[in-house]
Scaffold this motif. Structure first.
Motif, PDB file in Angstrom:
ATOM      1  N   GLU A 186       0.864  -1.099  -0.008  1.00  0.00           N
ATOM      2  CA  GLU A 186      -0.053  -0.108  -0.120  1.00  0.00           C
ATOM      3  C   GLU A 186       0.949   1.334   0.092  1.00  0.00           C
ATOM      4  O   GLU A 186       1.351   1.895   1.073  1.00  0.00           O
ATOM      5  CB  GLU A 186      -0.879  -0.032   1.349  1.00  0.00           C
ATOM      6  N   ILE A 187       1.139   1.657  -1.136  1.00  0.00           N
ATOM      7  CA  ILE A 187       2.047   2.728  -1.278  1.00  0.00           C
ATOM      8  C   ILE A 187       1.602   3.873  -2.186  1.00  0.00           C
ATOM      9  O   ILE A 187       0.769   3.565  -2.979  1.00  0.00           O
ATOM     10  CB  ILE A 187       3.554   2.376  -1.876  1.00  0.00           C
ATOM     11  N   PRO A 188       2.001   5.079  -1.981  1.00  0.00           N
ATOM     12  CA  PRO A 188       1.473   6.248  -2.671  1.00  0.00           C
ATOM     13  C   PRO A 188       2.111   5.903  -4.216  1.00  0.00           C
ATOM     14  O   PRO A 188       2.963   5.173  -4.422  1.00  0.00           O
ATOM     15  CB  PRO A 188       2.146   7.444  -2.272  1.00  0.00           C
ATOM     16  N   LEU A 189       1.398   6.402  -5.293  1.00  0.00           N
ATOM     17  CA  LEU A 189       1.557   6.342  -6.604  1.00  0.00           C
ATOM     18  C   LEU A 189       2.873   6.827  -6.874  1.00  0.00           C
ATOM     19  O   LEU A 189       3.559   6.175  -7.683  1.00  0.00           O
ATOM     20  CB  LEU A 189       0.581   6.954  -7.682  1.00  0.00           C
ATOM     21  N   ILE A 190       3.378   7.934  -6.515  1.00  0.00           N
ATOM     22  CA  ILE A 190       4.863   8.646  -6.750  1.00  0.00           C
ATOM     23  C   ILE A 190       5.659   7.515  -6.263  1.00  0.00           C
ATOM     24  O   ILE A 190       6.720   7.503  -6.821  1.00  0.00           O
ATOM     25  CB  ILE A 190       4.787   9.972  -6.223  1.00  0.00           C
ATOM     26  N   THR A 191       5.496   7.125  -5.153  1.00  0.00           N
ATOM     27  CA  THR A 191       6.768   6.132  -4.435  1.00  0.00           C
ATOM     28  C   THR A 191       6.906   4.851  -5.507  1.00  0.00           C
ATOM     29  O   THR A 191       7.808   4.488  -5.687  1.00  0.00           O
ATOM     30  CB  THR A 191       5.969   5.582  -3.181  1.00  0.00           C
ATOM     31  N   CYS A 192       5.670   4.238  -5.813  1.00  0.00           N
ATOM     32  CA  CYS A 192       5.894   3.118  -6.852  1.00  0.00           C
ATOM     33  C   CYS A 192       6.541   3.876  -8.110  1.00  0.00           C
ATOM     34  O   CYS A 192       7.377   3.086  -8.636  1.00  0.00           O
ATOM     35  CB  CYS A 192       4.427   2.700  -7.265  1.00  0.00           C
ATOM     36  N   THR A 193       6.479   4.861  -8.682  1.00  0.00           N
ATOM     37  CA  THR A 193       6.938   5.389  -9.812  1.00  0.00           C
ATOM     38  C   THR A 193       8.402   5.661  -9.522  1.00  0.00           C
ATOM     39  O   THR A 193       9.424   5.054 -10.435  1.00  0.00           O
ATOM     40  CB  THR A 193       6.439   6.832 -10.306  1.00  0.00           C
ATOM     41  N   VAL A 194       8.807   6.028  -8.572  1.00  0.00           N
ATOM     42  CA  VAL A 194      10.118   6.151  -7.942  1.00  0.00           C
ATOM     43  C   VAL A 194      10.778   4.914  -7.926  1.00  0.00           C
ATOM     44  O   VAL A 194      12.047   4.773  -8.388  1.00  0.00           O
ATOM     45  CB  VAL A 194      10.365   7.210  -6.755  1.00  0.00           C
ATOM     46  N   LEU A 195      10.222   3.806  -7.333  1.00  0.00           N
ATOM     47  CA  LEU A 195      10.965   2.358  -7.018  1.00  0.00           C
ATOM     48  C   LEU A 195      11.203   1.938  -8.519  1.00  0.00           C
ATOM     49  O   LEU A 195      12.111   1.215  -8.465  1.00  0.00           O
ATOM     50  CB  LEU A 195       9.711   1.536  -6.201  1.00  0.00           C
ATOM     51  N   GLN A 196      10.158   1.933  -9.367  1.00  0.00           N
ATOM     52  CA  GLN A 196      10.500   1.524 -10.696  1.00  0.00           C
ATOM     53  C   GLN A 196      11.667   2.046 -11.293  1.00  0.00           C
ATOM     54  O   GLN A 196      12.657   1.473 -11.938  1.00  0.00           O
ATOM     55  CB  GLN A 196       9.194   1.826 -11.600  1.00  0.00           C
ATOM     56  N   ASP A 197      11.836   3.294 -11.184  1.00  0.00           N
ATOM     57  CA  ASP A 197      13.232   3.972 -11.712  1.00  0.00           C
ATOM     58  C   ASP A 197      14.567   3.599 -10.975  1.00  0.00           C
ATOM     59  O   ASP A 197      15.495   3.325 -11.648  1.00  0.00           O
ATOM     60  CB  ASP A 197      13.080   5.643 -11.648  1.00  0.00           C
ATOM     61  N   LEU A 198      14.127   3.485  -9.558  1.00  0.00           N
ATOM     62  CA  LEU A 198      15.294   2.866  -8.820  1.00  0.00           C
ATOM     63  C   LEU A 198      15.519   1.532  -9.241  1.00  0.00           C
ATOM     64  O   LEU A 198      16.946   1.330  -9.167  1.00  0.00           O
ATOM     65  CB  LEU A 198      14.901   3.021  -7.270  1.00  0.00           C
ATOM     66  N   GLU A 199      14.687   0.627  -9.300  1.00  0.00           N
ATOM     67  CA  GLU A 199      15.054  -0.827  -9.690  1.00  0.00           C
ATOM     68  C   GLU A 199      15.744  -0.742 -11.143  1.00  0.00           C
ATOM     69  O   GLU A 199      16.748  -1.554 -11.332  1.00  0.00           O
ATOM     70  CB  GLU A 199      13.827  -1.436  -9.794  1.00  0.00           C
ATOM     71  N   GLN A 200      15.454  -0.154 -12.091  1.00  0.00           N
ATOM     72  CA  GLN A 200      16.209  -0.063 -13.261  1.00  0.00           C
ATOM     73  C   GLN A 200      17.541   0.535 -13.232  1.00  0.00           C
ATOM     74  O   GLN A 200      18.519   0.248 -13.854  1.00  0.00           O
ATOM     75  CB  GLN A 200      15.248   0.906 -14.363  1.00  0.00           C
TER      76      GLN A 200
END
Length: 253
Positions: A210-224
């Motif tokens: 259960e995370i905010p949408l911007i957090t999910c976005t940042v995590l995707q970028d960080l993973e890459q």
């Protein structure tokens, strides 16, 4: 199944308002976003990278019940706190260049605010063991535990400005560091009650929490970024998210 978006970039105002309706109070008068600092603490376990997240209390008005990274508003006074070592020059340049009002002092304040918030909310003191003293009330925990804050381990990994039309707006700088840079871990967490549950999650699992949408976005970028640069070398590309026209867009700093 759900058709909810898992990234913010490319969404229009109506889509963002719907996606964030449970996280932000909408309305209010136009306001300038306030500087804020967020720390993504990473730990590599058996080849898998985990991130530290904490759940906000469900009675909070801002992002109730959501898992978030430690963070909060930047305190300009933090720039005067003595440190064991400063920001890496490449990271400092990125932070200074990330805003019209940015300066070396503001970059330092952002970095130190992220470290302070991580102590207050998670009980983790980032720095080097050794004598440290200050008159600043919010930094007495570092003095008591003999930890001098250190900034050279921090990496600037994302920036995001809250879309207009919210009661609260932030110009958030997301910084990252490794768990190895934590000098002291307090067994009972930090002195505030901002986060009621602290967990280390693999990045993929964190994206499903259960995370905010911007957090999910940042995590995707960080993973890459970690796939291309597992050690997070200084001076890497920094995605910057903000409303431009009618669309929330991504650009690289």
């Amino acid at each position: 199944m759900t058709d909810a978006p898992n990234r913010m970039d490319g969404l229009n105002r109506e889509q963002i308002d719907k996606a964030e309706s449970k996280d932000f109070a909408l309305g209010g008068k136009p306001m300038r976003p306030r500087d804020s600092a967020t720390l993504i603490l990473l730990d590599r376990v058996d080849g898998d990278v985990r991130v530290l997240m904490g759940r906000r209390h469900r009675n909070h008005a801002f992002m109730p019940g959501r898992f978030v990274f430690p963070g909060g508003r930047t305190d300009p006074a933090d720039s005067r706190i003595p440190v064991a070592d400063g920001l890496h020059p490449d990271e400092e340049r990125k932070l200074i260049g990330s805003g019209a009002r940015a300066s070396a002092a503001r970059a330092r304040a952002v970095a130190l605010s992220a470290i302070r918030e991580t102590y207050e909310e998670a009980g983790l003191l980032i720095g080097e063991k050794g004598p440290f003293s200050t008159n600043a009330k919010d930094w007495q925990g570092f003095a008591e535990h003999g930890v001098k804050p250190s900034l050279s381990c921090l990496r600037f990994v994302a920036r995001a400005i809250t879309p207009p039309g919210r009661v609260r707006r932030f110009d958030a700088r997301f910084l990252a560091a490794w768990r190895d840079n934590v000098a002291v871990e307090l067994p009972d967490g930090g002195p505030t009650n901002e986060l009621e549950e602290l967990v280390w999650l693999p990045i993929r699992e964190a994206m499903e929490a259960e995370i905010p949408l911007i957090t999910c976005t940042v995590l995707q970028d960080l993973e890459q970024r970690l796939k291309a640069d597992p050690e997070l070398s200084p001076g890497g590309d920094v995605p910057f998210y903000a409303m431009r026209g009618k669309t929330f867009r991504r650009q690289i700093l």
